[in-house]
Design an enzyme around this catalytic site. Structure first.
Site, PDB file in Angstrom:
ATOM      1  N   SER A 184      72.894  66.897  43.551  1.00  0.00           N
ATOM      2  CA  SER A 184      71.827  66.712  44.444  1.00  0.00           C
ATOM      3  C   SER A 184      71.114  68.017  44.889  1.00  0.00           C
ATOM      4  O   SER A 184      71.758  69.240  45.033  1.00  0.00           O
ATOM      5  CB  SER A 184      72.191  66.131  45.887  1.00  0.00           C
ATOM      6  OG  SER A 184      70.989  66.156  46.850  1.00  0.00           O
ATOM      7  N   TYR A 213      78.195  66.290  53.605  1.00  0.00           N
ATOM      8  CA  TYR A 213      77.522  65.696  52.209  1.00  0.00           C
ATOM      9  C   TYR A 213      77.224  66.849  51.402  1.00  0.00           C
ATOM     10  O   TYR A 213      77.624  66.700  50.067  1.00  0.00           O
ATOM     11  CB  TYR A 213      76.659  64.767  52.318  1.00  0.00           C
ATOM     12  CG  TYR A 213      75.797  64.283  51.263  1.00  0.00           C
ATOM     13  CD1 TYR A 213      74.755  64.834  50.983  1.00  0.00           C
ATOM     14  CD2 TYR A 213      76.560  63.479  50.229  1.00  0.00           C
ATOM     15  CE1 TYR A 213      74.169  64.530  49.774  1.00  0.00           C
ATOM     16  CE2 TYR A 213      76.001  63.113  49.031  1.00  0.00           C
ATOM     17  CZ  TYR A 213      74.690  63.681  48.811  1.00  0.00           C
ATOM     18  OH  TYR A 213      73.984  63.174  47.670  1.00  0.00           O
ATOM     19  N   ARG A 232      63.334  66.407  62.430  1.00  0.00           N
ATOM     20  CA  ARG A 232      64.841  65.792  62.346  1.00  0.00           C
ATOM     21  C   ARG A 232      65.691  67.107  62.073  1.00  0.00           C
ATOM     22  O   ARG A 232      65.404  67.832  61.126  1.00  0.00           O
ATOM     23  CB  ARG A 232      64.951  64.963  60.942  1.00  0.00           C
ATOM     24  CG  ARG A 232      66.346  64.243  60.822  1.00  0.00           C
ATOM     25  CD  ARG A 232      66.368  63.188  60.096  1.00  0.00           C
ATOM     26  NE  ARG A 232      65.857  63.776  58.578  1.00  0.00           N
ATOM     27  CZ  ARG A 232      65.978  62.783  57.336  1.00  0.00           C
ATOM     28  NH1 ARG A 232      66.130  61.483  57.539  1.00  0.00           N
ATOM     29  NH2 ARG A 232      65.463  63.414  56.470  1.00  0.00           N
ATOM     30  N   ARG A 279      58.479  66.531  49.680  1.00  0.00           N
ATOM     31  CA  ARG A 279      59.680  66.401  48.729  1.00  0.00           C
ATOM     32  C   ARG A 279      59.211  66.091  47.482  1.00  0.00           C
ATOM     33  O   ARG A 279      57.969  65.520  47.122  1.00  0.00           O
ATOM     34  CB  ARG A 279      60.623  65.134  49.494  1.00  0.00           C
ATOM     35  CG  ARG A 279      61.124  65.532  50.890  1.00  0.00           C
ATOM     36  CD  ARG A 279      62.025  66.509  50.799  1.00  0.00           C
ATOM     37  NE  ARG A 279      62.780  66.706  51.865  1.00  0.00           N
ATOM     38  CZ  ARG A 279      62.284  67.531  53.089  1.00  0.00           C
ATOM     39  NH1 ARG A 279      61.063  68.274  52.905  1.00  0.00           N
ATOM     40  NH2 ARG A 279      63.175  67.714  54.299  1.00  0.00           N
ATOM     41  N   ASN A 301      64.335  63.478  45.147  1.00  0.00           N
ATOM     42  CA  ASN A 301      64.541  62.362  45.987  1.00  0.00           C
ATOM     43  C   ASN A 301      64.261  60.984  45.158  1.00  0.00           C
ATOM     44  O   ASN A 301      63.110  60.717  44.961  1.00  0.00           O
ATOM     45  CB  ASN A 301      63.462  62.594  47.143  1.00  0.00           C
ATOM     46  CG  ASN A 301      63.885  63.502  47.969  1.00  0.00           C
ATOM     47  OD1 ASN A 301      63.813  64.808  47.676  1.00  0.00           O
ATOM     48  ND2 ASN A 301      63.794  63.144  49.229  1.00  0.00           N
ATOM     49  N   TYR A 306      73.099  52.207  43.499  1.00  0.00           N
ATOM     50  CA  TYR A 306      71.252  52.264  43.444  1.00  0.00           C
ATOM     51  C   TYR A 306      70.886  52.991  42.066  1.00  0.00           C
ATOM     52  O   TYR A 306      70.564  52.533  41.077  1.00  0.00           O
ATOM     53  CB  TYR A 306      70.625  52.976  44.572  1.00  0.00           C
ATOM     54  CG  TYR A 306      69.344  53.100  44.550  1.00  0.00           C
ATOM     55  CD1 TYR A 306      68.641  54.357  44.896  1.00  0.00           C
ATOM     56  CD2 TYR A 306      68.403  52.385  43.690  1.00  0.00           C
ATOM     57  CE1 TYR A 306      67.344  54.754  44.873  1.00  0.00           C
ATOM     58  CE2 TYR A 306      66.832  52.643  43.802  1.00  0.00           C
ATOM     59  CZ  TYR A 306      66.624  53.949  44.299  1.00  0.00           C
ATOM     60  OH  TYR A 306      65.247  54.150  44.104  1.00  0.00           O
ATOM     61  N   LYS A 353      79.085  68.174  47.456  1.00  0.00           N
ATOM     62  CA  LYS A 353      78.474  68.193  45.969  1.00  0.00           C
ATOM     63  C   LYS A 353      78.650  69.909  45.723  1.00  0.00           C
ATOM     64  O   LYS A 353      78.826  69.759  44.360  1.00  0.00           O
ATOM     65  CB  LYS A 353      76.859  68.032  46.110  1.00  0.00           C
ATOM     66  CG  LYS A 353      76.377  66.429  46.582  1.00  0.00           C
ATOM     67  CD  LYS A 353      76.911  65.528  45.404  1.00  0.00           C
ATOM     68  CE  LYS A 353      76.487  64.041  45.782  1.00  0.00           C
ATOM     69  NZ  LYS A 353      77.099  63.238  44.538  1.00  0.00           N
ATOM     70  N   ASN A 365      66.681  57.267  54.650  1.00  0.00           N
ATOM     71  CA  ASN A 365      65.716  57.912  53.720  1.00  0.00           C
ATOM     72  C   ASN A 365      64.158  57.153  54.008  1.00  0.00           C
ATOM     73  O   ASN A 365      63.778  56.185  54.485  1.00  0.00           O
ATOM     74  CB  ASN A 365      66.038  57.570  52.389  1.00  0.00           C
ATOM     75  CG  ASN A 365      67.297  58.462  51.949  1.00  0.00           C
ATOM     76  OD1 ASN A 365      68.407  57.950  51.038  1.00  0.00           O
ATOM     77  ND2 ASN A 365      67.430  59.655  52.077  1.00  0.00           N
ATOM     78  N   LEU A 366      63.326  58.166  53.690  1.00  0.00           N
ATOM     79  CA  LEU A 366      61.974  57.553  53.808  1.00  0.00           C
ATOM     80  C   LEU A 366      61.314  56.149  53.192  1.00  0.00           C
ATOM     81  O   LEU A 366      61.019  55.328  53.949  1.00  0.00           O
ATOM     82  CB  LEU A 366      60.913  58.851  53.421  1.00  0.00           C
ATOM     83  CG  LEU A 366      59.308  58.546  53.542  1.00  0.00           C
ATOM     84  CD1 LEU A 366      59.217  58.251  55.142  1.00  0.00           C
ATOM     85  CD2 LEU A 366      58.480  59.602  53.052  1.00  0.00           C
ATOM     86  N   ASP A 388      89.201  51.453  42.929  1.00  0.00           N
ATOM     87  CA  ASP A 388      88.542  52.736  43.379  1.00  0.00           C
ATOM     88  C   ASP A 388      88.729  53.952  42.568  1.00  0.00           C
ATOM     89  O   ASP A 388      89.830  54.328  41.979  1.00  0.00           O
ATOM     90  CB  ASP A 388      89.543  53.029  44.823  1.00  0.00           C
ATOM     91  CG  ASP A 388      88.866  54.156  45.604  1.00  0.00           C
ATOM     92  OD1 ASP A 388      89.180  54.195  46.880  1.00  0.00           O
ATOM     93  OD2 ASP A 388      88.297  55.117  45.244  1.00  0.00           O
TER      94      ASP A 388
END
Ligand code: WQD
Length: 371
Positions: A158, A182, A325, A264, A212, A18, A186, A232-233, A65
């Site tokens: 992130s 995760y 959440r 966010r 975000n 993405y 990072k 994700n939202l 890879d």
């Protein structure tokens, strides 16, 4: 900044993903020659076709890879990139909690493999190899001639490294912590990069902490394509709007925020891509390493995003308020002033732009790339 020469290659690991694919567009439009390194485990080959339609030429691809150091070293020697942008990695927070070893192996292993390959190629590790030093016409005021550039790396980090911030907006000197494997990967990769830079000053390293990312290229040809149920939202909202899902679950309505839902810092993916180009240009022009936030500096609640999306798309987004959440924080948004000062970069797109572009992508690709 001087215009890049078309011969100046930039290797993008995970370049079919993405953020990677949008950065490939921005790099080529800025005059660089992007080279995509991707194993398509978390991305789709169709992206190459879409990039060809956007750019008018098919980006170079090296399929493999990033964890295969010999493969990466061969790619570096053949393409002689002036810099590398490291996007490749797994990034689902929930999955990382369920499968921590997968995340430590893939994310840490991939970063170590890349660093070792770059060290071997650009610094002649072992002493018996001629240093392969790309040449890039710097714009450091001297103007004359090329400057030798050592291993140059931009890392996709992130805002998750900030954990649950005590206050907002967040500056780069805020304490770091991790709340899931995760985010832990990072944080560890950031520490690895700092240690490498300290041990070998020839490295030029830029760490970019994304807030975000949302939205899509205005063509609607590339965009966010999560596999399975979106974590994700924004992709969840767009899938409700396109009729793939009945309603959005709003996680928590009792946070200490304007309307009780989470806040966010949503940043348009094309602004994020531009931030990578600015980071590469800055590193190639000056040898100072940096860590910067890539955000807008403005936070929006979940319900503000839903309303903005309904206005931009003309579609109703049904939702229900449910429990928080686990692991979510109330508020997280950036102070992006350091990126502006060091990179000359700032986000330009509005939340309306983000929603309109996200909708154009989703409505044109209801099944994502698989469709
Ligand atoms: C945003 C807001 C949710 C989904 C994560 C990762 C982070 C980065 C970006 C990779 C929150 C609410 C969400 C839904 C909801 N990823 N929400 N219903 O959690 O801020 O960050 O993605 O780098 O590392 O942690 O993003 O989009 O999941 O959530 O109400 O179905 O939307 O509670 O307030 P998040 P998000």
């Amino acid at each position: 900044m001087s215009q890049a020469q078309p011969s100046v290659s930039i290797l993008c690991t995970g370049g079919a993903g993405y953020i990677g694919s949008h950065t490939v567009v921005a790099l080529q439009e800025a005059g660089f020659r992007p080279v995509i390194l991707d194993n398509f485990r978390n991305s789709n080959r169709v992206v190459l076709d879409r990039l060809e339609r956007i750019l008018g030429s098919r980006p170079l691809l090296e399929e493999g890879d990033v964890g295969d150091a010999a493969f990466v070293e061969d790619v570096l020697r053949r393409h002689r990139p002036a810099g590398v942008i490291h996007f490749a990695g797994d990034k689902a927070v929930g999955e990382s909690v369920a499968q921590p070893l997968k995340y430590f192996e893939n994310n840490l292993g991939g970063a170590i493999s890349l660093l070792k390959a770059m060290e071997a190629v650009y610094l002649g590790a072992g002493g018996d190899k001629g240093a392969l030093v790309p040449r890039f016409r710097g714009d450091d005021g001297g103007g004359a001639g090329d400057v030798a550039v050592g291993p140059t790396l931009v890392f996709s980090s992130s805002a998750t490294v900030y954990g649950d911030p005590a206050t907002v907006p967040i500056t780069e000197d805020f304490p770091r912590s991790h709340t899931n494997p995760y985010g832990h990967t990072k944080l560890v990769i950031e520490d690895m990069l700092q240690a490498v830079a300290k041990a070998q000053p020839a490295w030029r390293i830029g760490i970019l902490r994304y807030f975000n990312p949302v939205g899509a290229h205005p063509s609607g040809l590339i965009g966010e394509d999560p596999s399975g149920i979106p974590n994700n939202l924004m992709p969840y909202v767009t899938q409700v709007a396109v009729g793939m899902r009945p309603y959005l679950n709003v996680f928590g309505s009792d946070y200490p925020t304007p309307d009780g839902t989470g806040v966010r810092d949503y940043i348009h993916v094309t602004d994020l891509a531009a931030g990578h180009v600015a980071a590469v240009r800055t590193l190639l022009a000056r040898p100072e390493n940096f860590t910067v936030n890539l955000g807008t500096g403005r936070g929006y609640t979940v319900l503000e995003v839903v309303r903005a999306f309904e206005q931009a798309s003309g579609r109703k987004v049904a939702y229900q308020l449910v429990d928080r959440r686990p692991g979510d924080v109330a508020q997280c948004y950036a102070d992006p002033s350091l990126a502006k000062r060091l990179l000359g970069w700032e986000a330009k797109h509005t939340l309306q732009d983000m929603c309109a572009d996200a909708w154009r992508w989703q409505s044109a690709n209801p099944q994502g790339y698989a469709g």
